[in-house]
Motif scaffolding. Structure first.
Motif, mmCIF file in Angstrom:
data_model
loop_
_atom_site.group_PDB
_atom_site.id
_atom_site.type_symbol
_atom_site.label_atom_id
_atom_site.label_comp_id
_atom_site.label_asym_id
_atom_site.label_seq_id
_atom_site.Cartn_x
_atom_site.Cartn_y
_atom_site.Cartn_z
ATOM 1 N N SER A 91 48.933 25.395 35.595
ATOM 2 C CA SER A 91 49.534 25.894 36.835
ATOM 3 C C SER A 91 48.568 26.785 37.615
ATOM 4 O O SER A 91 48.807 27.101 38.773
ATOM 5 C CB SER A 91 50.828 26.653 36.532
ATOM 6 N N LYS A 95 43.921 28.052 42.066
ATOM 7 C CA LYS A 95 44.003 29.500 42.324
ATOM 8 C C LYS A 95 42.606 30.110 42.258
ATOM 9 O O LYS A 95 41.711 29.609 41.585
ATOM 10 C CB LYS A 95 44.887 30.184 41.278
ATOM 11 N N THR A 96 42.442 31.209 42.959
ATOM 12 C CA THR A 96 41.189 31.960 42.920
ATOM 13 C C THR A 96 41.309 33.023 41.841
ATOM 14 O O THR A 96 42.315 33.724 41.763
ATOM 15 C CB THR A 96 40.915 32.627 44.284
ATOM 16 N N THR A 140 44.622 35.056 42.255
ATOM 17 C CA THR A 140 45.184 35.088 43.593
ATOM 18 C C THR A 140 45.342 33.674 44.135
ATOM 19 O O THR A 140 44.611 32.768 43.715
ATOM 20 C CB THR A 140 44.308 35.902 44.567
ATOM 21 N N THR A 141 46.257 33.510 45.034
ATOM 22 C CA THR A 141 46.437 32.232 45.699
ATOM 23 C C THR A 141 45.539 32.222 46.927
ATOM 24 O O THR A 141 45.580 33.154 47.733
ATOM 25 C CB THR A 141 47.907 32.050 46.128
ATOM 26 N N THR A 143 44.103 31.762 50.526
ATOM 27 C CA THR A 143 44.778 31.729 51.826
ATOM 28 C C THR A 143 44.287 30.520 52.604
ATOM 29 O O THR A 143 43.110 30.148 52.531
ATOM 30 C CB THR A 143 44.470 33.020 52.617
#
Length: 145
Positions: A91, A95-96, A140-141, A143
């Motif tokens: 999952s 993501k970062t 983080t997600t 941007t």
């Protein structure tokens, strides 16, 4: 009354010790905590090499059967936990992350893949680097612009 875990008695004791040593060697080769096949081999070896004049107590074998069931259930739980760990790691793809590299410096990158090698913790692919999940400090997600 003899204890089924105290070892065999009588002339077959050397053979039983060899069978037990072989079973332990097989168990040591396995990466798992132990499996039901190893447990069953030990139980059969114990029955095969017990002293016929002093058989083991039937309640002891009932207890070992219960332990066998517990081993099976624990194996099922381990498989389920590994699946959950892989789902959790997968999952994170896209993501970062900020992670600590081998030199102790903080690095940032985007997770492109996740893998689980045996019983080890999940490994994340960040660029060309494999990063253990325990080394990740922040997720983080990214941007969208």
């Amino acid at each position: 009354m003899t204890s089924p875990t105290s070892g065999p008695l009588g002339p077959g004791a050397a053979d039983a010790a060899k069978a037990l040593a072989a079973a332990k060697a097989t168990e040591a080769k396995s990466k798992s905590l132990g499996d039901k096949d190893t447990f069953m081999k030990l139980l059969v070896a114990q029955l095969k090499y017990q002293d016929p004049t002093k058989p083991a107590d039937s309640t002891a074998f009932l207890a070992q059967t219960a332990q066998f069931t517990q081993v099976e259930k624990l194996e099922d739980m381990i498989n389920m936990l590994q699946s959950q760990r892989m789902i959790g790691a997968s999952s994170l793809v896209g993501k970062t992350v900020t992670y600590m590299d081998d030199t102790g410096a903080q690095q940032t990158g985007v997770i492109t893949a996740a893998k689980l090698n045996g019983d080890s913790e999940p490994t994340l692919k960040v660029g060309n680097t494999d990063v253990q999940l325990s080394k990740v400090m922040e997720i983080t997600t990214p941007t969208t612009a």
